[in-house]
Write a protein that holds these residues in place. Structure first.
Motif, mmCIF file in Angstrom:
data_model
loop_
_atom_site.group_PDB
_atom_site.id
_atom_site.type_symbol
_atom_site.label_atom_id
_atom_site.label_comp_id
_atom_site.label_asym_id
_atom_site.label_seq_id
_atom_site.Cartn_x
_atom_site.Cartn_y
_atom_site.Cartn_z
ATOM 1 N N ILE A 1 46.522 -14.410 8.564
ATOM 2 C CA ILE A 1 45.263 -14.835 7.867
ATOM 3 C C ILE A 1 44.108 -13.788 8.138
ATOM 4 O O ILE A 1 43.447 -13.422 7.338
ATOM 5 N N LYS A 2 44.137 -13.547 9.358
ATOM 6 C CA LYS A 2 43.021 -12.713 9.961
ATOM 7 C C LYS A 2 42.968 -11.169 9.112
ATOM 8 O O LYS A 2 42.115 -10.815 8.466
ATOM 9 N N GLU A 3 44.169 -10.772 9.061
ATOM 10 C CA GLU A 3 44.714 -9.451 8.667
ATOM 11 C C GLU A 3 44.215 -9.494 6.984
ATOM 12 O O GLU A 3 43.579 -8.719 6.303
ATOM 13 N N TYR A 4 44.691 -10.513 6.375
ATOM 14 C CA TYR A 4 44.514 -10.595 4.947
ATOM 15 C C TYR A 4 42.854 -10.784 4.772
ATOM 16 O O TYR A 4 42.422 -9.920 3.794
ATOM 17 N N LEU A 5 42.239 -11.721 5.320
ATOM 18 C CA LEU A 5 40.773 -11.668 5.241
ATOM 19 C C LEU A 5 40.093 -10.531 5.483
ATOM 20 O O LEU A 5 39.120 -10.060 4.661
ATOM 21 N N ASN A 6 40.581 -9.873 6.744
ATOM 22 C CA ASN A 6 39.739 -8.638 6.835
ATOM 23 C C ASN A 6 39.842 -7.477 5.858
ATOM 24 O O ASN A 6 39.223 -6.502 5.452
ATOM 25 N N SER A 7 40.998 -7.381 5.051
ATOM 26 C CA SER A 7 41.330 -6.535 4.059
ATOM 27 C C SER A 7 40.475 -6.453 2.783
ATOM 28 O O SER A 7 40.207 -5.518 2.219
ATOM 29 N N HIS A 8 39.839 -7.811 2.734
ATOM 30 C CA HIS A 8 38.926 -7.991 1.631
ATOM 31 C C HIS A 8 37.443 -7.402 1.605
ATOM 32 O O HIS A 8 36.735 -7.181 0.825
ATOM 33 N N ASN A 9 37.299 -7.356 2.847
ATOM 34 C CA ASN A 9 35.748 -6.860 3.205
ATOM 35 C C ASN A 9 34.766 -7.511 2.288
ATOM 36 O O ASN A 9 33.764 -7.041 1.642
ATOM 37 N N ALA A 10 34.781 -8.796 2.376
ATOM 38 C CA ALA A 10 33.668 -9.635 1.724
ATOM 39 C C ALA A 10 32.632 -9.697 2.611
ATOM 40 O O ALA A 10 32.530 -9.479 3.652
ATOM 41 N N ASP A 11 31.573 -10.059 1.609
ATOM 42 C CA ASP A 11 30.225 -10.439 2.140
ATOM 43 C C ASP A 11 30.149 -11.791 2.993
ATOM 44 O O ASP A 11 29.517 -11.981 4.001
ATOM 45 N N VAL A 12 30.883 -12.760 2.461
ATOM 46 C CA VAL A 12 30.801 -13.998 2.878
ATOM 47 C C VAL A 12 32.276 -14.751 2.781
ATOM 48 O O VAL A 12 32.948 -14.757 1.548
ATOM 49 N N LEU A 13 32.765 -15.270 3.941
ATOM 50 C CA LEU A 13 34.151 -16.047 3.987
ATOM 51 C C LEU A 13 33.726 -17.291 4.137
ATOM 52 O O LEU A 13 32.972 -17.464 5.407
ATOM 53 N N LEU A 14 34.328 -18.109 3.469
ATOM 54 C CA LEU A 14 33.984 -19.585 3.563
ATOM 55 C C LEU A 14 35.425 -20.514 3.589
ATOM 56 O O LEU A 14 36.147 -20.316 2.768
ATOM 57 N N LEU A 15 35.585 -20.598 5.047
ATOM 58 C CA LEU A 15 36.968 -21.164 5.163
ATOM 59 C C LEU A 15 36.935 -22.691 5.503
ATOM 60 O O LEU A 15 35.958 -23.125 6.031
ATOM 61 N N GLN A 16 38.035 -23.358 5.335
ATOM 62 C CA GLN A 16 38.370 -24.888 5.422
ATOM 63 C C GLN A 16 39.487 -24.939 6.160
ATOM 64 O O GLN A 16 40.289 -24.064 6.336
ATOM 65 N N GLU A 17 39.317 -26.151 7.066
ATOM 66 C CA GLU A 17 40.700 -26.035 7.926
ATOM 67 C C GLU A 17 40.622 -24.750 8.773
ATOM 68 O O GLU A 17 41.703 -24.533 9.151
ATOM 69 N N ASP A 18 39.474 -24.813 9.500
ATOM 70 C CA ASP A 18 39.601 -23.423 10.052
ATOM 71 C C ASP A 18 40.148 -23.566 11.411
ATOM 72 O O ASP A 18 40.610 -24.579 11.924
#
Length: 328
Positions: A113-130
């Motif tokens: 999950i960390k690798e996937y989210l890092n790959s998107h280079n988003a301005d904001v990440l909003l995660l649920q069930e963190d």
């Protein structure tokens, strides 16, 4: 044949009234009547049958087909909340967000999950069930509100808090973030879950057992709808009192055309309806099409693209990726 047509006509009229009843979710809260919210769960099936019967009347050259065609327009917006086709926009985007219920990394592990989210280079990440404090992203600031939801951003956090409702276990956070000189309010939504397991909703063909399962499902749904009403009221208060443009995103645990949808999207844009293409189904653990993840934005924020990323299965939800053009 006349008897069959009469039965189909009665069925068609009945489905029309069920679909029309679903629209009452915009006006009638679950604490007054939760049954309209139950109807919203069956919308894909009801609408599919409605369309099939309309085609049947067209094929039979019956004038009533025109009545059902024009009556069906009442459900046009309700339909494109599930399946939509907007032309691709060439506007440059200056804000990218990812909203994702990660299921705490239980499906594919925290690292994937960390690798996937890092790959998107988003301005904001909003995660649920963190994951709690177990995971961070290089270059991001993490909001310090401790709950089942988490916000990560590359920009300055001005203020943040938990949005309290009458329900004690609130999972909704409010984070004011300064982006390119202007402040925006991000509301990360994780409405109270139903906590279903597959075995609880899978019907086995045994009439007695299936009937008992359906009763248990309804018994779990109705109290949760009422909890959602309290949570929605608290979120609406945050939206309406905000001095800043608002983006609401997350896992609403509610389908389109539900009470939750109508009231959380009030005076906001549904990014999928503005910029989405194809199906918005975002929860894939059951075979039934379910959209429960959303991104809404203030009218001053223009959605440019909206994607439900079905290329990966690292949670029981698909990630939702949206880009926006901000007002200068």
């Amino acid at each position: 044949m006349k008897i069959i047509r009469l039965i189909l006509l009665i069925l068609h009229i009945g489905i029309f009234f069920l679909l029309a009843g679903m629209l009452l979710n915009a006006y009638i809260p679950p604490k007054i009547s939760p049954w309209f919210n139950l109807l919203s769960l069956g919308f894909p099936v009801l609408m599919t049958v409605y369309i099939a019967l309309t085609l049947f009347w067209i094929f039979c050259w019956k004038k009533r087909a025109f009545v059902f065609i024009f009556s069906g327009l009442l459900f046009f917006n309700a339909s494109i909340r599930w399946v939509n086709y907007t032309p691709a926009k060439n506007d440059p985007a200056d804000l990218k967000i990812v909203s994702f219920n990660t299921k705490g990394g239980k499906t594919a592990g925290e690292q994937n999950i960390k690798e996937y989210l890092n790959s998107h280079n988003a301005d904001v990440l909003l995660l649920q069930e963190d994951f709690g404090d177990k995971i961070y992203f290089p270059g991001y600031i993490k909001g310090n509100v401790h709950t089942a939801s988490a916000v990560f951003t590359k920009h300055e956090i001005i203020d943040q808090k938990l949005i309290d409702s009458e329900y004690i276990d609130s999972y909704v956070t409010q984070t004011d973030i300064k982006i390119r000189g202007k402040i925006y309010r991000f509301i990360n939504v994780y409405l109270h879950p139903f906590k279903f397991e597959k075995s609880m909703v899978k019907l086995d063909g045994n009439n007695a057992q299936d009937e008992e399962k359906i009763k248990n499902i309804v018994k779990r749904l109705i109290p949760t709808f009422k909890i959602h009403q309290e949570e929605v009221a608290a979120i609406r208060k945050s939206v309406e009192s905000s001095p800043y443009p608002v983006i609401i995103a997350g896992d609403f645990n509610a389908v389109p055309n539900s009470y939750e949808y109508y009231h959380l999207s009030k005076d906001l844009k549904d990014a999928f309806m503005e910029a989405g293409r194809g199906s918005a189904t975002s929860f894939h653990d059951y075979k039934f099409p379910i959209r429960i993840d959303y991104v809404f934005a203030s009218k001053s924020i223009q959605p440019v693209s909206y994607k439900v990323d079905r290329s990966i299965r690292i949670s029981d939800h698909f990630p939702v990726i949206a880009t926006f053009r901000l007002q200068k």
